[in-house]
Design an enzyme around this catalytic site. Structure first.
Site: not given
Ligand code: NAD
Length: 338
Positions: A244, A273, A305
């Protein structure tokens, strides 16, 4: 005024859902499902904003994407309109006021569709900014075969720092280990099952040649990469953000680039964005000076994105979204409720 594109399957069907911010590539997946799930889908080009909320009048649910912002005031209006659910075509839910929604309207997300799609894309960004394939492409198209200024570095035996070791972070760790990189990780909730060494953020910043962000945007992670974080990083660090935009303080990032502290940046997301990404603004005067400045760096790659944008992920998003709606309609457990 945005157009209501089409209202499908007018009679004899059940749930009615208004899909905001739809593009042709969304409809490819969702249109066939309207019939399969016997639901009426209203495809709107408009983003979900206070002034477009009334387009969902008579609908049981709205379906939104990542740059549709749902505020507490909009949730009040939706409940008055008898809208029962907000279906997210995403895993992230930072664009909805979840506290305001609690007990008033269901918020259902797609927790996992293809973590590999995003991790592979983050890797593509890293390889691009490190090896300048984006610049080589434009040069050779013009028969400029000079390679001056395009020297990169090996990833082999370098160190990567992964912030957030959920589904995407884990996929990224597997990929980077394939390059024979040493990988450190930071997560608020370390996963003991993972074959990775967890360290605190200062150590991760200090040791990593490459830093890739895979945590959600929360109050704690807002500007997790700020001036202080960049100051702690190695000279010549590569930074990749596919999570994000607001995880990074963009002005601090620009300072880091100007100082040449940061060797390359891949951004698939950007703090501001909304209203810019996914739109063709090639005929417009760009009002965002920060974004315009970012675009001037030869070692910065900004994309719109699209880390999720693979056939497999799009299909999985469509299926899971419709399954969420189906569960709601039939009173089944809402396993994907936020
Ligand atoms: P997920 O929920 O499986 O993993 C997120 C991880 O972040 C978890 O292990 C959680 O414990 C950790 N986390 C939470 N708070 C934290 C903090 N303060 N410090 C460090 N770690 C922390 O999510 P995911 O499916 O792996 O997705 C991750 C991120 O990717 C999503 O939140 C989303 O913002 C982003 N995303 C982007 C796209 C894209 O098209 N660019 C697509 C999907 C997801």
């Amino acid at each position: 005024m945005y157009l209501v594109l089409e209202s499908l399957f007018k009679k004899g069907y059940h749930m009615k859902i208004a899909f905001y911010t739809t593009k042709p590539y969304d409809r490819i997946w969702f249109e066939p499902m309207a019939k399969q799930y016997k639901m009426e889908l209203l495809f709107l080009e408009a983003p979900c904003r206070p002034n477009t909320l009334d387009l969902a009048a008579g609908c049981d649910a709205i379906c939104i994407f990542i740059n549709d912002q749902i505020t507490a005031e909009m949730i009040e209006r939706l409940t008055k309109m008898h809208v029962k659910a907000i279906l997210l075509r995403s895993a992230g839910f930072n664009h909805v006021d979840i506290e305001a929604a609690r007990g008033k309207i269901h918020v259902l997300r797609v927790p996992s569709y293809s973590p590999e799609a995003v991790a592979e894309y983050a890797t593509a960004m890293l390889l691009t900014v490190n090896r300048f394939t984006h610049r080589a492409y434009t040069r050779t198209r013009d028969f400029n075969m000079s390679i001056n200024g395009l020297m990169g570095t090996d990833l082999h035996q370098k160190t990567a720092g992964i912030i957030g070791t959920g589904k995407i972070g884990q996929s990224m760790i597997r990929i980077l280990k394939g390059f024979d990189m040493k990988v450190y990780a930071y997560d608020l909730y370390p996963n003991k099952e993972l074959d990775v060494e967890y360290v605190e953020l200062p150590e991760l910043f200090a040791k990593s040649h490459v830093i890739s962000l895979h945590c959600p945007l929360t109050k704690e992670t807002y500007h997790i990469i700020d001036k202080s974080a960049i100051d702690q990083m190695q000279q010549g660090v590569y930074l990749i953000n596919t999570s994000r935009g607001a995880l990074i303080d963009t002005n601090a990032l620009i300072d880091g680039l100007l100082d040449r502290k940061i060797a390359g940046v891949g951004l698939d997301v950007y703090e501001e964005e909304s209203g810019v990404f996914y739109e063709d603004l090639s005929d417009e005067i760009i009002q965002d000076n920060t974004l315009a400045r970012l675009m001037t760096f030869p070692n910065v790659l900004v994309t719109s994105h699209m880390g999720f944008f693979t056939t497999e992920a799009m299909q999985a998003i469509a299926v899971e979204t419709m399954e969420n709606a189906h569960a709601l309609e039939h009173g089944l457990p809402l396993v994907n409720e936020v």
